[in-house]
Enzyme design. Structure first.
Site, PDB file in Angstrom:
ATOM      1  N   HIS A   1       0.874  -1.173   0.000  1.00 23.62           N
ATOM      2  CA  HIS A   1       0.000   0.000   0.000  1.00 23.62           C
ATOM      3  C   HIS A   1       0.911   1.222   0.000  1.00 23.62           C
ATOM      4  O   HIS A   1       1.998   1.189   0.551  1.00 23.62           O
ATOM      5  CB  HIS A   1      -0.863  -0.006   1.274  1.00 23.62           C
TER       6      HIS A   1
ATOM      7  N   ARG B   1     -12.517  13.697   7.563  1.00 25.10           N
ATOM      8  CA  ARG B   1     -11.220  14.352   7.811  1.00 25.10           C
ATOM      9  C   ARG B   1     -10.895  15.374   6.739  1.00 25.10           C
ATOM     10  O   ARG B   1     -10.334  16.431   7.014  1.00 25.10           O
ATOM     11  CB  ARG B   1     -10.103  13.288   7.823  1.00 25.10           C
TER      12      ARG B   1
ATOM     13  N   LYS C   1      -7.600  -1.009   6.489  1.00 24.81           N
ATOM     14  CA  LYS C   1      -7.954  -1.549   5.164  1.00 24.81           C
ATOM     15  C   LYS C   1      -7.107  -2.780   4.843  1.00 24.81           C
ATOM     16  O   LYS C   1      -7.592  -3.733   4.237  1.00 24.81           O
ATOM     17  CB  LYS C   1      -7.756  -0.476   4.089  1.00 24.81           C
TER      18      LYS C   1
ATOM     19  N   ASP D   1     -13.706   3.529   7.968  1.00 21.04           N
ATOM     20  CA  ASP D   1     -12.610   4.334   7.393  1.00 21.04           C
ATOM     21  C   ASP D   1     -13.132   5.247   6.294  1.00 21.04           C
ATOM     22  O   ASP D   1     -12.730   6.402   6.198  1.00 21.04           O
ATOM     23  CB  ASP D   1     -11.493   3.427   6.850  1.00 21.04           C
TER      24      ASP D   1
HETATM   25  N1  URA Z   1      -4.102   6.655   2.560  1.00 21.39           N
HETATM   26  C1  URA Z   1      -5.132   6.142   3.271  1.00 21.39           C
HETATM   27  O1  URA Z   1      -5.666   5.097   2.925  1.00 21.39           O
HETATM   28  N2  URA Z   1      -5.557   6.798   4.351  1.00 21.39           N
HETATM   29  C2  URA Z   1      -5.000   7.958   4.779  1.00 21.39           C
HETATM   30  O2  URA Z   1      -5.427   8.497   5.785  1.00 21.39           O
HETATM   31  C3  URA Z   1      -3.934   8.471   4.039  1.00 21.39           C
HETATM   32  C4  URA Z   1      -3.495   7.802   2.919  1.00 21.39           C
END
Ligand code: URA
Length: 434
Positions: A82, A168, A187, A161
Site C-alpha cells: 500500500h 477528515r 484496510k 474508514d
Molecule cells: N491513505 C489512506 O488510505 N488513508 C490515509 O489516511 C492516508 C493515505
C-alpha cells in the site's frame, strides 16, 4: 456511555479505552452518531494524539466495521502493499503482475482516487473492458486460477474508514499520524493480508512532508502491525517530484506497460518497484537476500514473464489486450501541447503537489466521489530534477480536452519548473523501517 463522554475525555488529553473506541466506531458506522460529533472527536485526536494501544484498538475496530476477507485459501503468507499516496504512482500496476510472475499470489484491492489524481482502480479502467468491480468469490477464484487479481475495494471494506476519511478531508484533519496509520492498516487487515509492505511517501507531494514525520508514521504502522500480528515493513520513498514521467490515468497505464515490456524504465520508478518488490518476496518467504530478490525481479521483466502475467490479468478480467500490445490504441486527449522552456538551467524543483493539482484541473481526478474522471488527460514530463534544460527544450507534454485548459496548464507548468545554476539530485529510497 455517551459520545459526549468520549469526546470530553479525548478533548482533555486522556487515553480512550477499547470499549470507548469500539462504541464510537460501531455507532458512527451505523449513523447513530452525528458527523459534527465525530468531527469533534477526530479533531481532539488530531490535537492530542493517541498511544500505540489506542491506535491499535482504533485500527481493529475500523477493520471490523465491515467484511474481513478470508484469503487463507491462498496460502500461509499473503503479502500486500500500500502507498500513503503520491503523484504519478503507477507502482501497483507494475508490481502486482511482477510479483505474481514469481508464483506469489496477488489478491490486490486498490482504492479509487479522491483528490487530484485517480487511484489504481481508476487507472486500470482506462483499459477498455477491464472489470475492477467483481464479486469476492470471483476475485479469490481468479487468484487461484492465474495467481493474480486486481480490483477496487469492495463496498463493505472498512466502511468506518470511508466515513472518517471523507470527514477528515472536510475538517482539515488529513495529516495526522494516528488517523493515517489506522486508516491504512484497517484496510490492509480487512483485505486479508498477513504480511504488509508499505510505501511511505515523503516530500512536497506527500502527506508526510519531512523525513522525521515519515519515520514516525512508519514506526506507528509497524507497531500496529505487531500488535495486530501482521508483519509490516515500511519503505520511505521520495515524493518531492512526481514518480516517473507520466501523470494521468491512461498515460500512467501506458508508462506501466512500457516498464513491464522492459522498454522504458524510469530510474525512480525502477528503484521503488524493486525495493518494495524485494521486501514483498522476502515476506512471502521466497528469499531473504534483498539484493538477490531485486535481481530476480529484474530478470522477470527482461524475460517477459511479468508482462505476460499482466496480459493474463487483463484478459482474465475482461480487458482488451490489443491495447496492451499496442498502446497507440488508447484514446488520446484532443489537445496535445508541448511546453518549451523559456529559460536555461538545471531543473531544481517540480513540486509534485502542484503537478497533481494541475492534472486534477485537466480532469484527471475527482473532487467529489461521484465525479467522472477524464481518463485520457494529464501530462508527461520530459525533464526531471537534475536534468539540464536549454531555452526552447521540451519540458513536458500536456494532454487536455479543452484548449483553454491546455493553455492555462502551459502557464502553470512554466511556473512549476524551477531552474537554477546548480545540479541537484534526488535520492529515491530514503529509508527502510522494519
Ligand atoms: N491513505 C489512506 O488510505 N488513508 C490515509 O489516511 C492516508 C493515505
Amino acid at each position: 456511555m455517551t459520545i459526549l463522554d468520549v469526546i470530553a475525555k479525548k478533548r482533555d488529553g486522556k487515553e480512550l479505552n477499547k470499549e470507548e473506541i469500539d462504541f464510537f466506531i460501531s455507532k458512527y458506522t451505523n449513523n447513530e452518531i452525528e458527523d459534527y460529533q465525530a468531527a469533534a472527536l477526530i479533531m481532539a485526536i488530531y490535537i492530542n494524539g493517541m498511544t500505540y494501544r489506542e491506535i491499535k484498538d482504533l485500527t481493529i475496530a475500523m477493520a471490523h466495521s465491515g467484511d474481513i476477507l478470508d484469503l487463507s485459501a491462498l496460502g500461509k503468507n499473503v503479502v500486500d502493499k500500500h502507498s500513503t499516496g503520491g503523484v504519478g504512482d503507477k507502482v501497483t500496476i507494475i508490481l502486482s503482475p511482477l510479483i505474481a510472475s514469481l508464483g506469489i499470489p496477488v489478491a490486490k484491492m486498490s482504492g479509487r482516487g479522491l483528490g487530484y489524481t485517480g487511484g489504481t482502480a481508476d487507472k486500470m479502467e482506462a483499459i477498455p473492458g477491464y472489470r475492477t468491480e467483481i464479486p469476492e468469490n470471483e476475485f479469490i477464484n481468479n487468484v487461484k486460477k492465474i495467481g493474480i487479481s486486481l480490483i477496487t475495494q469492495t463496498r463493505n471494506l472498512a466502511p468506518a474508514d470511508k466515513k472518517i476519511y471523507a470527514l477528515r478531508d472536510t475538517i482539515a484533519c488529513t495529516e495526522s499520524i494516528p488517523l493515517i496509520a489506522s486508516s491504512i492498516m484497517s484496510k490492509k487487515i480487512a483485505s486479508g493480508a498477513n504480511k504488509i509492505v508499505l510505501d511511505v511517501t515523503c516530500g512536497l507531494g506527500a502527506f508526510m512532508k519531512n523525513i522525521n514525520d515519515a519515520k514516525e508514521l512508519s514506526k506507528t504502522m509497524i507497531e500496529i502491525g505487531k500488535l495486530a500480528k501482521r508483519e509490516t515493513i515500511c519503505v520511505i520513498t521520495n515524493m518531492n517530484q512526481p514518480l516517473g514521467y507520466a501523470v494521468g490515468n491512461s498515460l500512467e497505464v501506458i508508462e506501466a506497460i512500457n516498464f513491464l515490456k522492459g522498454e522504458i524504465m524510469p530510474d525512480d520508478v525502477k528503484d521503488v518497484v524493486l525495493e518494495l518488490g524485494a521486501y514483498m518476496v522476502k515476506l512471502a518467504g521466497k528469499g531473504d537476500n534483498i539484493e538477490e530478490n531485486k535481481k530476480t525481479l529484474l530478470e522477470n521483466i527482461k524475460n517477459g514473464k511479468a508482462y505476460n502475467k499482466f496480459l493474463e490479468l487483463v484478459q482474465n478480467q475482461g480487458g482488451n489486450i490489443e491495447y496492451i500490445k499496442n498502446t497507440e490504441k488508447f484514446e488520446k486527449a484532443r489537445y496535445i501541447r508541448n511546453v518549451a522552456s523559456n529559460k536555461e538551467g538545471f531543473v531544481q524543483e517540480i513540486n509534485a503537489e502542484d503537478i497533481g493539482k494541475l492534472s486534477g484541473k485537466l480532469g484527471a481526478g475527482r473532487k467529489n466521489k461521484n465525479d467522472k474522471i477524464d481518463l485520457s488527460v494529464g501530462l508527461v514530463l520530459n525533464k526531471k530534477i537534475g536534468d539540464f534544460v536549454r531555452k526552447g527544450d521540451k519540458l513536458a507534454t500536456i494532454y487536455a480536452n479543452s484548449e483553454k485548459l491546455a493553455e492555462e496548464a502551459e502557464k502553470d507548468l512554466l511556473k512549476i519548473y524551477v531552474l537554477g545554476k546548480e545540479k541537484t539530485t534526488e535520492k529515491t529510497i530514503l529509508d527502510i523501517i522494519k
